[in-house]
Enzyme design. Structure first.
Site, short mmCIF file in Angstrom:
data_model
loop_
_atom_site.label_atom_id
_atom_site.label_comp_id
_atom_site.label_asym_id
_atom_site.label_seq_id
_atom_site.Cartn_x
_atom_site.Cartn_y
_atom_site.Cartn_z
N HIS A 4 -8.15 -4.98 0.72
CA HIS A 4 -6.86 -4.32 0.94
C HIS A 4 -6.07 -4.92 2.10
CE1 HIS A 4 -4.36 -0.86 -0.09
NE2 HIS A 4 -4.15 -0.66 1.20
N ASP A 6 -10.54 -4.82 -3.43
CA ASP A 6 -9.73 -3.77 -2.82
C ASP A 6 -10.32 -2.42 -3.17
OD1 ASP A 6 -7.73 -2.01 -1.94
OD2 ASP A 6 -6.12 -3.42 -2.43
N SER A 29 0.81 -1.21 0.00
CA SER A 29 0.00 0.00 0.00
C SER A 29 0.85 1.27 0.00
CB SER A 29 -0.96 -0.05 1.19
OG SER A 29 -1.93 0.93 1.07
#
Length: 406
Positions: free
Chosen positions: A376, A347, A179
């Site tokens: 995610h 996600d 991320s």
């Protein structure tokens, strides 16, 4: 009225908590917790893995914590005790730190898995997090301490981590990011002095664009300009490690609101995250970040750009010499740099459309893993991450460059 506004902002901030991570955050101007005991002491040594602590200094004088992890059993494959395999640097997400890679069981935590596979594991901790160690001149109570965004994480923190590991190991290194760790990796890879020391990179929930993010609560905050409001209020640090913040979280996580459902509205529906372990994760998470960092991320959503921080036209001219901030040009990432990327159909942050946008701009063709049912958080805390992701990731690393013999 001011107190009511602050309370409303704090409640909304809880929803940002899992943005690029599984943490919960609220607004607070206080100092961060002292990193004592160390990350090695808390999670790594108790699991039976050798671990060493390092402190490095960035060019803008932040003091970052690095941990070096290996496996006692893995040293046997290199001929004699103490010999290490190829270095790999782990870069965490927003409101997380290096502990993110060790929160699952040793069988499912990537940091432990890489060590068992013989890699020389280096754990990065961004400025402001509890496992890093402050600044040479500023305390955490000084607003200048928090005057940074992911731009500085890429150009200063990642740069110093890479340079230090390269100098210690005399070897190019692998980078693995999740991320926010992928945002700063992409930006860093556009800089020749950094990317020349990188052998290959594996990116989980890869992000360079955010304008197709679908998380409803995040989009609501973006549209309300919550980030700009908080900056205007003079709140420069986002920190949940206060008693007030903990009490607020408890009040929200009652019978009328499922924390698991709240997480899904921000990160996407996570197929394999263990909701029953939220309390365990919160023993380590969240870590502080800066309001300016959140502001920069929200700029990406509003503007559809992968650019440096936008100060506004007048200050942009002063800082950059132009009205708009310069873009991080993904086409500058060398075609020769091997890339592996894993992304998910559920996600809500690393949206499939934005991932495809990233792929179009890269000069190379990365190796891809697509998991339709992953949200995610699954990419870092799935209960079956090894089978779904990490086996493929490790095969990619082992097949890259001079490390194919591991």
């Amino acid at each position: 009225m001011a107190r009511r506004l602050l309370a409303a902002l704090a409640a909304i901030s809880i929803t940002v908590s899992a943005l690029f991570g599984v943490s919960v955050d609220c607004f607070d101007g206080g100092g961060k917790s002292e990193p004592d005991p160390t990350l090695c002491d808390v999670l790594i040594l108790p699991a039976g893995y050798p671990c060493s602590e390092y402190t490095i200094q960035t060019k803008d004088n932040f003091l970052l914590g690095l941990q070096r992890v290996s496996s006692s059993s893995s040293s046997l494959r290199f001929g004699h005790a103490g010999e290490r395999g190829p270095p790999v640097l782990l870069l965490h997400g927003l409101f997380m730190a290096g502990d993110a890679w060790f929160l699952n069981s040793p069988e499912q935590s990537l940091g432990f898995i890489l060590a068992d596979q013989g890699f020389d594991v280096w754990v990065g901790n961004a400025r402001g997090t509890r496992w890093s160690h402050g600044h040479r001149s500023y305390s955490e109570k000084n607003k200048k301490f928090w005057d940074w965004s992911w731009q500085e994480l890429a150009l200063y923190d990642v740069a110093e981590m890479v340079n230090y590991i390269y100098s210690v190991t005399n070897s190019k290194l692998f980078i693995v990011g999740h991320s926010q760790g992928t945002i700063i990796s992409f930006a860093a890879f556009t800089q020749p002095d950094i990317v020349d020391k990188v052998e290959a990179a594996a990116l989980l929930s890869p992000i360079s664009y955010l304008d197709h993010a679908t998380a409803p609560l995040v989009l609501k905050m973006v549209n309300m300009h919550i980030d700009q409001m908080v900056l205007t209020m003079g709140i420069h640090q986002l920190n949940f490690k206060s008693e007030w913040g903990k009490n607020l979280l408890v009040s929200l996580c009652d019978t009328r609101l499922s924390c698991g459902d709240m997480l899904s509205t921000i990160t996407g529906k996570n197929c394999c995250f263990n909701d029953s372990r939220v309390a365990d994760y919160l023993e380590q998470e969240p870590h502080p970040s800066s309001t300016k960092n959140l502001n920069h991320l929200f700029q990406m959503i509003r503007d559809g750009t992968f650019s440096q921080y936008d100060y506004g036209k007048l200050k942009n001219v002063k800082v950059y010499g132009k009205f708009k901030p310069p873009k991080f040009d993904l086409s500058r990432i060398p075609k020769s740099l091997p890339l592996w990327m894993a992304y998910g159909g559920h996600d809500a942050l690393a949206d499939v459309t934005d991932v495809k946008h990233t792929l179009r701009e890269l000069p190379s063709t990365p190796e891809l893993v697509y998991l339709e049912n992953y949200g995610h958080v699954d990419f870092i805390l799935s209960l079956q991450a090894k089978q779904d992701l990490y086996d493929s990731l490790i095969s990619f690393l082992k097949s890259s460059g001079k490390y194919s013999s591991i």
